[in-house]
Design a protein around this motif. Structure first.
Motif, PDB file in Angstrom:
ATOM      1  N   ALA A  26       0.884  -1.179   0.000  1.00 46.58           N
ATOM      2  CA  ALA A  26       0.000   0.000   0.000  1.00 46.58           C
ATOM      3  C   ALA A  26       0.916   1.222   0.000  1.00 46.58           C
ATOM      4  CB  ALA A  26      -0.937  -0.002   1.213  1.00 46.58           C
ATOM      5  N   GLY A  28       1.374   3.993  -1.621  1.00 46.03           N
ATOM      6  CA  GLY A  28       0.959   5.392  -1.674  1.00 46.03           C
ATOM      7  C   GLY A  28       1.856   6.219  -2.572  1.00 46.03           C
ATOM      8  N   SER A  30       2.628  10.056  -4.578  1.00 44.70           N
ATOM      9  CA  SER A  30       1.901  10.787  -5.626  1.00 44.70           C
ATOM     10  C   SER A  30       2.924  11.617  -6.394  1.00 44.70           C
ATOM     11  CB  SER A  30       0.857  11.723  -5.001  1.00 44.70           C
ATOM     12  OG  SER A  30       1.537  12.762  -4.306  1.00 44.70           O
ATOM     13  N   ASP A  53       0.159  -0.486  -5.233  1.00 50.37           N
ATOM     14  CA  ASP A  53      -0.954   0.317  -4.713  1.00 50.37           C
ATOM     15  C   ASP A  53      -2.083   0.253  -5.737  1.00 50.37           C
ATOM     16  OD1 ASP A  53      -1.062   2.737  -2.358  1.00 50.37           O
ATOM     17  OD2 ASP A  53      -2.597   2.849  -3.919  1.00 50.37           O
ATOM     18  N   ILE A  54      -3.296   0.428  -5.254  1.00 46.80           N
ATOM     19  CA  ILE A  54      -4.454   0.344  -6.147  1.00 46.80           C
ATOM     20  C   ILE A  54      -4.676   1.660  -6.910  1.00 46.80           C
ATOM     21  CG2 ILE A  54      -6.273   1.158  -4.541  1.00 46.80           C
ATOM     22  CD1 ILE A  54      -7.860  -1.413  -5.392  1.00 46.80           C
ATOM     23  N   ARG A  55      -4.121   2.757  -6.383  1.00 45.49           N
ATOM     24  CA  ARG A  55      -4.378   4.073  -6.984  1.00 45.49           C
ATOM     25  C   ARG A  55      -3.542   4.278  -8.234  1.00 45.49           C
ATOM     26  NH1 ARG A  55      -2.297   8.216  -4.681  1.00 45.49           N
ATOM     27  NH2 ARG A  55      -1.592   7.281  -2.743  1.00 45.49           N
ATOM     28  N   ALA A  56      -4.188   4.756  -9.293  1.00 41.61           N
ATOM     29  CA  ALA A  56      -3.481   4.988 -10.551  1.00 41.61           C
ATOM     30  C   ALA A  56      -2.411   6.061 -10.392  1.00 41.61           C
ATOM     31  CB  ALA A  56      -4.475   5.385 -11.637  1.00 41.61           C
ATOM     32  N   ASP A  57      -2.619   7.027  -9.474  1.00 43.31           N
ATOM     33  CA  ASP A  57      -1.648   8.120  -9.338  1.00 43.31           C
ATOM     34  C   ASP A  57      -0.603   7.856  -8.263  1.00 43.31           C
ATOM     35  OD1 ASP A  57      -3.300   8.361  -7.148  1.00 43.31           O
ATOM     36  OD2 ASP A  57      -3.381  10.548  -7.211  1.00 43.31           O
ATOM     37  N   SER A  58      -0.587   6.639  -7.727  1.00 38.43           N
ATOM     38  CA  SER A  58       0.457   6.290  -6.757  1.00 38.43           C
ATOM     39  C   SER A  58       1.792   6.131  -7.491  1.00 38.43           C
ATOM     40  CB  SER A  58       0.076   4.972  -6.079  1.00 38.43           C
ATOM     41  OG  SER A  58       1.217   4.244  -5.699  1.00 38.43           O
ATOM     42  N   LYS A  63       0.225  -1.588 -10.048  1.00 32.90           N
ATOM     43  CA  LYS A  63      -1.096  -1.050  -9.705  1.00 32.90           C
ATOM     44  C   LYS A  63      -2.047  -2.242  -9.646  1.00 32.90           C
ATOM     45  CE  LYS A  63       0.292   3.275  -9.968  1.00 32.90           C
ATOM     46  NZ  LYS A  63       1.449   3.279 -10.797  1.00 32.90           N
ATOM     47  N   ASP A  65      -5.119  -4.497  -6.838  1.00 24.13           N
ATOM     48  CA  ASP A  65      -5.800  -4.692  -5.551  1.00 24.13           C
ATOM     49  C   ASP A  65      -5.003  -5.765  -4.804  1.00 24.13           C
ATOM     50  OD1 ASP A  65      -7.379  -5.471  -3.454  1.00 24.13           O
ATOM     51  OD2 ASP A  65      -9.138  -5.943  -4.681  1.00 24.13           O
ATOM     52  N   PRO A  83      -4.742   0.203   4.358  1.00 21.41           N
ATOM     53  CA  PRO A  83      -6.044   0.876   4.415  1.00 21.41           C
ATOM     54  C   PRO A  83      -6.815   0.335   5.622  1.00 21.41           C
ATOM     55  CG  PRO A  83      -5.892  -0.592   2.496  1.00 21.41           C
ATOM     56  CD  PRO A  83      -4.552  -0.591   3.143  1.00 21.41           C
TER      57      PRO A  83
END
Ligand SMILES: C[S@@+](CC[C@H](N)C(=O)[O-])C[C@H]1O[C@@H](n2cnc3c(N)ncnc32)[C@H](O)[C@@H]1O
Length: 167
Positions: A26, A28, A30, A53-58, A63, A65, A83
């Motif tokens: 995870a 994170g 940015s 990380d699951i976030r595209a902008d991490s 990328k 889950d 999380p």
């Protein structure tokens, strides 16, 4: 964060960061923020760090889950700030992804030890160490007035009690 690593190195002097493969699931980060754990691991000499990380902008290199991700290897260390709502799933998945004798480290609220729902989990998965931060961490520049700790599991080792340290 630094206080945690200082204590961990004192407790586990045989764990050599330059020799291990680590996963931060995870991570994170940015465009403006670095990924905190990978930065700390690099400073300790770790060169084999997988970031997810699951976030595209991490800033993570993978990328996905984490709960449904299938790793190609197991890791000597799985470490993250998970999380909160799926922290228990994160811990269980991280233990699966960790080599026997390796470590899973999660930043959690100290009151994560409470709740009837988690009682059975502790029976089978008691952390080896609980390293409590006397100074509350700040998230996005703010403290949420809750005590935090790094819980440390050693895969394959289920102690009756957790050793608690305050740093
Ligand atoms: C509490 S933040 C921690 C970020 C960073 N490790 C830190 O300490 O600042 C949790 C991170 O988990 C990511 N995340 C949430 N659910 C996830 C999932 N199912 N799989 C992978 N990453 C997830 C979020 O995008 C977020 O970056």
């Amino acid at each position: 964060m630094n206080e945690f690593f200082t204590k961990f190195c004192e407790l586990e002097p045989a764990f050599i960061f330059s020799d291990i493969a680590a996963l931060d699931p995870a991570s994170g980060g940015s465009s403006v923020d670095a990924m905190p754990y990978p930065v700390a691991l690099e400073q300790l000499g770790c060169t084999r760090i997988t970031t997810l990380d699951i976030r595209a902008d991490s800033r993570a290199s993978i990328k996905a889950d984490y709960i449904n991700w299938i790793p190609e290897q197991q890791y000597d260390l799985v470490i993250t700030n998970p999380p909160y709502l799926i922290a228990l799933e994160y811990i269980a998945t991280a233990l699966d992804d960790c080599v026997d004798g390796g470590f899973v480290v999660m930043l959690l609220r100290l009151n994560f030890f409470g709740s009837i729902g988690r009682r059975a989990f502790w029976k089978d998965h008691m952390p080896l160490y609980c390293i409590v931060h006397a100074q509350r961490p700040r998230f996005n520049g703010k403290s949420d007035s809750v005590e935090y700790c790094h819980m440390v599991w050693k895969k394959g080792f289920n102690p009756d009690n957790t050793k608690l340290f305050i740093v």
